[in-house]
Write a protein that holds these residues in place. Structure first.
Motif, short mmCIF file in Angstrom:
data_model
loop_
_atom_site.label_atom_id
_atom_site.label_comp_id
_atom_site.label_asym_id
_atom_site.label_seq_id
_atom_site.Cartn_x
_atom_site.Cartn_y
_atom_site.Cartn_z
N ARG A 218 28.31 -41.04 3.11
CA ARG A 218 28.71 -40.61 4.18
C ARG A 218 29.87 -41.16 4.65
NH1 ARG A 218 22.38 -41.22 6.34
NH2 ARG A 218 21.85 -39.10 5.87
N ARG A 219 30.23 -42.38 4.66
CA ARG A 219 31.53 -42.96 5.29
C ARG A 219 32.74 -42.41 4.28
NH1 ARG A 219 31.69 -48.03 3.45
NH2 ARG A 219 29.14 -48.40 2.98
N ALA A 222 33.34 -38.87 5.48
CA ALA A 222 34.00 -38.88 7.00
C ALA A 222 35.31 -39.40 6.72
CB ALA A 222 33.29 -39.91 7.58
N ARG A 230 36.80 -33.02 12.95
CA ARG A 230 35.36 -32.64 13.14
C ARG A 230 34.34 -33.51 12.68
NH1 ARG A 230 35.96 -26.34 11.28
NH2 ARG A 230 33.80 -26.37 12.04
N PRO A 231 33.79 -34.52 13.42
CA PRO A 231 32.69 -35.41 13.12
C PRO A 231 31.62 -34.62 12.32
CG PRO A 231 33.36 -35.80 15.23
CD PRO A 231 34.05 -34.58 15.02
N GLY A 232 31.21 -35.23 11.33
CA GLY A 232 30.07 -34.47 10.52
C GLY A 232 30.57 -33.55 9.55
N TRP A 233 31.79 -33.23 9.48
CA TRP A 233 32.24 -31.85 8.54
C TRP A 233 32.22 -32.69 7.06
CZ3 TRP A 233 33.09 -26.89 8.83
CH2 TRP A 233 33.93 -26.53 7.88
N GLU A 235 29.34 -33.52 5.75
CA GLU A 235 28.15 -34.39 5.53
C GLU A 235 27.50 -34.21 4.18
OE1 GLU A 235 25.43 -37.39 7.15
OE2 GLU A 235 27.18 -36.84 7.71
#
Length: 278
Positions: A218-219, A222, A230-233, A235
């Protein structure tokens, strides 16, 4: 539907282990993304090393940023890799949309589409043994006329480029909005009356295993997509049931191949993903 494995980019020294595990677990393709100003291995170099560690699995750039590279040298590099892998190489290629990559390479980002069109036409000529700027460039690829070419992209010119220069389309869009892109590719293919149909390669981000592995993925995702704002793009999917259902959905969608992209370093994911996806 073939299942490919997109290799993590943060630990190049571990990719031999990944490649051998992927082949042992019956994955069809090893894929590597391309950036210039990011901390990732150069894909042609890395795939050449992995070619020597494997015997069956395909080796695929997904996608190589063509305009960042000088055409005649790229033709030679690809032909060499195709020969030394006994025809297992697939050239996925695109224009690249990051200003920093093009600035570092000295290529004008506003001309990247035109540069790629010129480059793709020249690559085919070089691989057929035709002169390029007054001379021929060897070696000839193991695959007659050169390896298969896949075009990645989202904009209308990129979608038209598939029918003009390529054998298939890399669709990096989520399944929820992939349909119009794929329809446009097929319409362009039919418009120029090409026989058959373009190969469709799709991709998703995944992470399985321990909580630490999933957190690392995930890191890493990100960080890679931070430029979008875009946060979470991107994921990664981490629930095995959700991954299995997503693989089935892409099969129903008509994908010829789905590449599962891993951003965490742990190669134990290979066996876990094989159990889920095959």
């Amino acid at each position: 539907m073939d299942i490919g494995l997109g290799l993590p980019i943060s630990a190049p020294a571990r990719l031999l282990e990944w490649a051998q595990a992927a082949e042992a677990h019956r994955f069809d393709t090893l894929a590597l993304l391309d950036r210039l100003t990011f901390d990732n291995p150069e894909p042609l170099t890395a795939l050449a090393v992995l070619a020597g560690a494997t015997t069956r699995i395909r080796l695929q750039t997904e996608v190589l940023l063509g305009p960042l590279r000088q055409t005649s040298l790229l033709a030679k590099q690809v032909a060499t890799l195709d020969q030394m892998s006994a025809g297992r190489f697939v050239l996925g290629v695109g224009v690249g949309g990051r200003e920093d990559d093009h600035s570092a390479a000295g290529t004008p980002i506003g001309r990247r589409g035109r540069l790629l069109d010129e480059q793709l036409a020249a690559l085919r000529e070089i691989w057929r043994g035709q002169p390029y700027r007054g001379t021929t460039i060897g070696p000839r690829p193991a695959t007659p006329g050169g390896p298969p070419i896949l075009i990645g992209g989202f904009a209308a010119p990129a979608l038209r480029r598939v029918a003009q220069h390529a054998d298939g389309f890399v669709c990096a869009a989520p399944l929820s909005w992939a349909g119009p892109l794929v329809r446009a590719v097929h319409e362009g293919w039919e418009a120029v009356q090409r026989p058959g149909r373009p190969r469709l390669v799709c991709q998703i981000n995944v992470a399985v295993g321990s909580a630490a592995t999933i957190d690392q993925a995930r890191r890493a995702v990100a960080a890679y997509y931070a430029f979008t704002g875009r946060p979470g793009w991107g994921e990664p999917l981490s629930d095995p049931a959700q991954i299995s259902d997503t693989v089935a959905a892409y099969r129903d969608f008509g994908a010829d191949e789905l590449v599962l992209y891993c951003y965490a370093e742990d190669p134990e994911q290979v066996g876990l993903l094989a159990e889920i996806a095959h």
